[in-house]
Every structure is written in structure tokens, then in C-alpha cells.
Scaffold this active site. Sequence first.
Site, mmCIF file in Angstrom:
data_model
loop_
_atom_site.group_PDB
_atom_site.id
_atom_site.type_symbol
_atom_site.label_atom_id
_atom_site.label_comp_id
_atom_site.label_asym_id
_atom_site.label_seq_id
_atom_site.Cartn_x
_atom_site.Cartn_y
_atom_site.Cartn_z
ATOM 1 C CG ASN A 9 -1.847 1.136 1.312
ATOM 2 O OD1 ASN A 9 -1.792 2.047 0.475
ATOM 3 N ND2 ASN A 9 -2.721 1.136 2.293
ATOM 4 N NE ARG A 92 -6.265 1.677 -0.317
ATOM 5 C CZ ARG A 92 -6.362 2.737 0.443
ATOM 6 N NH1 ARG A 92 -5.371 3.099 1.216
ATOM 7 N NH2 ARG A 92 -7.475 3.447 0.456
ATOM 8 C CG HIS A 181 -13.253 3.455 2.771
ATOM 9 N ND1 HIS A 181 -13.996 4.445 3.334
ATOM 10 C CD2 HIS A 181 -11.966 3.741 3.072
ATOM 11 C CE1 HIS A 181 -13.190 5.301 3.954
ATOM 12 N NE2 HIS A 181 -11.944 4.891 3.796
ATOM 13 N N GLY A 211 -13.260 5.181 10.015
ATOM 14 C CA GLY A 211 -11.861 5.362 10.425
ATOM 15 C C GLY A 211 -11.552 6.847 10.375
ATOM 16 N NE ARG A 242 -11.099 13.131 2.719
ATOM 17 C CZ ARG A 242 -10.761 11.835 2.774
ATOM 18 N NH1 ARG A 242 -11.621 10.929 3.198
ATOM 19 N NH2 ARG A 242 -9.572 11.448 2.377
ATOM 20 C CD GLU A 389 -9.064 -1.172 3.831
ATOM 21 O OE1 GLU A 389 -8.567 -0.922 4.956
ATOM 22 O OE2 GLU A 389 -9.431 -0.301 3.051
HETATM 23 P P1 ADP Z 1 -7.486 4.999 8.868
HETATM 24 O O1 ADP Z 1 -8.759 5.447 8.224
HETATM 25 O O2 ADP Z 1 -6.401 6.015 8.800
HETATM 26 O O3 ADP Z 1 -7.087 3.587 8.538
HETATM 27 P P2 ADP Z 1 -8.361 3.904 11.405
HETATM 28 O O4 ADP Z 1 -9.288 2.936 10.769
HETATM 29 O O5 ADP Z 1 -7.215 3.385 12.186
HETATM 30 O O6 ADP Z 1 -7.827 5.006 10.421
HETATM 31 O O7 ADP Z 1 -9.254 4.807 12.382
HETATM 32 C C1 ADP Z 1 -8.752 5.913 13.050
HETATM 33 C C2 ADP Z 1 -9.850 6.448 13.950
HETATM 34 O O8 ADP Z 1 -10.228 5.419 14.875
HETATM 35 C C3 ADP Z 1 -9.422 7.650 14.784
HETATM 36 O O9 ADP Z 1 -10.449 8.607 14.802
HETATM 37 C C4 ADP Z 1 -9.266 7.049 16.151
HETATM 38 O O10 ADP Z 1 -9.510 7.971 17.166
HETATM 39 C C5 ADP Z 1 -10.348 6.001 16.148
HETATM 40 N N1 ADP Z 1 -10.153 5.032 17.232
HETATM 41 C C6 ADP Z 1 -9.222 4.072 17.353
HETATM 42 N N2 ADP Z 1 -9.348 3.435 18.553
HETATM 43 C C7 ADP Z 1 -10.393 4.017 19.177
HETATM 44 C C8 ADP Z 1 -11.052 3.840 20.432
HETATM 45 N N3 ADP Z 1 -10.647 2.927 21.281
HETATM 46 N N4 ADP Z 1 -12.100 4.640 20.731
HETATM 47 C C9 ADP Z 1 -12.512 5.587 19.867
HETATM 48 N N5 ADP Z 1 -11.960 5.795 18.685
HETATM 49 C C10 ADP Z 1 -10.910 5.034 18.341
#
Ligand code: ADP
Length: 410
Positions: A9, A92, A181, A211, A242, A389
Site C-alpha cells: 500500500n 492497493r 473503501h 476510520g 472532511r 483490506e
Molecule cells: P485509517 O482510516 O487512517 O485507517 P483507522 O481505521 O485506524 O484510520 O481509524 C482511526 C480512527 O479510529 C481515529 O479517529 C481514532 O480515534 C479512532 N479510534 C481508534 N481506537 C479508538 C477507540 N478505542 N475509541 C474511539 N476511537 C478510536
Amino acid sequence: MPDKVLVLNCGSSSIKYQLYLMPEGAVLAKGLVEKIGEACAAYKHTDDGGEQAGKQPIADHREGLAVAVKCLTGSKKPAIKAMNEIKAVGHRVVHGGEKFTGSVLVTPEVEKTIEEYYDLAPLHNPPNMTGIRAAQQMLPGVPQIACFDTSFHTTLPEVAYVYALPYEIYEKYRVRRYGFHGTSHRYVARRAAELLGKHKYDFNAVTCHLGNGCSMAAVAAGRSVDTTMGLTPLEGLVMGTRSGDIDPAIIFYLAGKPEYKSVKDIDTMMNKKSGLLGVSGVSNDMRAVRQAAAEGNKRAGLALDIFCYRIRKYIGAYAAVLPRLDAVIFTGGIGENAAPVRAKIIEGLGANLGITLDAAKNDAAVFGKEGDVAAADSRVHVMVVPTNEEKAIAVDTYALSRNKSVSQRM
Ligand code: ADP
């Protein structure tokens, strides 16, 4: 015969990689090379031999990939002894436009088409292509497979993907809803069907990938039939930075105001300064926003409310377009870990849609646990399914490298 498949990726300055043993789907090694192009580039690699990490100048993606391969072969317990053990590489690729309805073997023609879509994904497709070129040079003759974020959504019907703009704009510029996604939506929909013992083509679900970027899809009988992201990932849900859906006239209204001299300024504001960060003024990170809200920060509370409200609205909208709603599926960092956010989204959906949670099950489904968190009397399952993914890419890569076809359905 088991084969080792490398999944890449590539971002503008990073390479994330995982080495899979297929068809088992076991991860043999994984790592990250970041700050490529900078003097303080860094790498981190993990496998059975432990962790290797370091900082060194890494000029480009080809050098970055060489560092990854050195870690793979140079570990105390190397997952591969020589590069020729890598039988295929899966990449990816963010934008596959209308042409790529599924993952494909990279050919010169495929490369040309990916390049044609640079315009649609200027931040993503060029580094994705750089990764493909680097892997081709490093592993000549090894099949390279491209897996697109958009391809799962190429089954959207016209009614869902055509914007109500002059039709010529679609014909001339291919301006339409593409969605992103897709690899994640496809993976979690399929996994949820498996967990529930349903045939994947007799299963209708709303998938919520929450995420940093957030999107939802309506999946009917294995096909994506609607999704919240559009021509770009800006449309739809509230995300870390966003805005998601807004009245497009806001752009014309703001254009020319002192802070927004150019369209680029508005683009930056909507992509980088809005969402959870923009409303809360605290952070783009859900953990920090929730913490601030719990401490009484009103704007953080509002950001959280808007985030959940938008998702609840789309669950209702997608329940209306699906022939039947069997499950709501949560994934992504927020969807997998933030049980109180899931609870807030589902709150109030009991009377109308028959969707209710089991609070204890919901609270327990965090940090990589999967399962059904719906109450026993809920008409609709509520699934928590950690996304993967990379694994989905490894599966397609393995199949295509063995001349097997892959379906665009889940
Ligand atoms: P990406 O889209 O960059 O792959 P992720 O899927 O890792 O990102 O998601 C990141 C988001 O997940 C962030 O907003 C982070 O705060 C949230 N997150 C991760 N763990 C927790 C948690 N335990 N409680 C609340 N939010 C969480």
C-alpha cells in the site's frame, strides 16, 4: 501449493507492506517505510524473528522497497530467504474509475488506464503507480496485481451514481459517484455473512467503515448498490477532517471571502480542516473528541452528535433502498473500537427499523473482537467486523496469479 504473496500500500511518502502465506492467509511479516524522500526516512519491520527498525535516507519508493526486502530476508527468522520466494505482489490502487470492475493483473494497458485516472485521484494513484513500478523493477517477471478501492462499487446502478447535473458532464468528464473503501466494505460484508451463516447472495447489509476516512455502503445480494463517497472521498459522512455532505452553494458563497481567495483554499478547508476537527476545534481523532466531550466541551459534544446523526440518517436511507435489511456492520478504527459511538448511532433506531443493541455485547466487542452485538429481539443484526483490506488484496492476488478469476461481488 502454498505461495508467498506480498501486499503493498504505497502512499506519497510511505510503503506499508505485509507478506502473506496463501491460501492460508497467515501474515508472515509486516512493516512500514515512511518519510520516503526525506533524510530522516524510517522503517519498521516485524516477523517471527522480532522487530527491526531504523532511520536512514531513503530517496524513493524503489529504495524503500529494497529496505523492506532487506528486512524480510535479513531477519533472525526470515519469512523468505530469497526474493524469488515472492510469487506475486498485490497493490492497493485507490481509483479504478469505471474500467476496473475487479482486481486485475497489471499489464501495460492497465498501467496506462491507472495513469489516466491520475486526474481523479491526484494524491493517490501516482504513488500507487510508483509502487507498482518499483515492485516490477525489483521482482521482474513476478505477477503484479492491482486491487482498486472503487471496484466493489462499480455495481452501483445509474440511479445511485449519476449526479443530477447536465448529463454531458458525466459523458464528457466522467463526473459520477465512484465510492471508495470498496475492499473494506466487500471484506466485512462477506465476513459478516459468513459469521451469520447466510449465503452471501441472500444477504443485505449496510456497511459502515468508520476510520479517519468514513463511508457507508448499501450491499444487496453481494453487490454494492449505493455508497456515501462520491467522485472523491469528500462526499457523505462526517470524517476526521472532511466535511462530508454540504450544500454545494456554500462554496460559491465563501469564494472570495478574505480567508478563501481561491478554490484551493476552500478545498483545503473542506478536506483538511472540517469534520470532527473543524466542528470540535479539538482534534480529528475520535478518542480526543470523545474525551473533550466527556469533560464538557460543547463543540466536541456537537461534533460527536453530528457524526453519529449523519450515520443514523444514512442507515435509514439505505434501509429504504435495500430489499430487506439483515445487518448493520461496523468496521474501521472507530467502528471496531468505539462501543459508545456505535451505541449512539443505533440509539433510536429500535422503533422505526427494529435495530437494537445488547449493551453488554456491544461494550465487549472492541479491540479486534468480531461478532453480533444486536439485542436478542432486534430485527436486524448489528455486526462488529474488524476490517482486513490487506488480506482481501492477498486473496485476490493469489487467485489472479494462479489464473483464477475473482468476483467483484463480495
Ligand atoms: P485509517 O482510516 O487512517 O485507517 P483507522 O481505521 O485506524 O484510520 O481509524 C482511526 C480512527 O479510529 C481515529 O479517529 C481514532 O480515534 C479512532 N479510534 C481508534 N481506537 C479508538 C477507540 N478505542 N475509541 C474511539 N476511537 C478510536
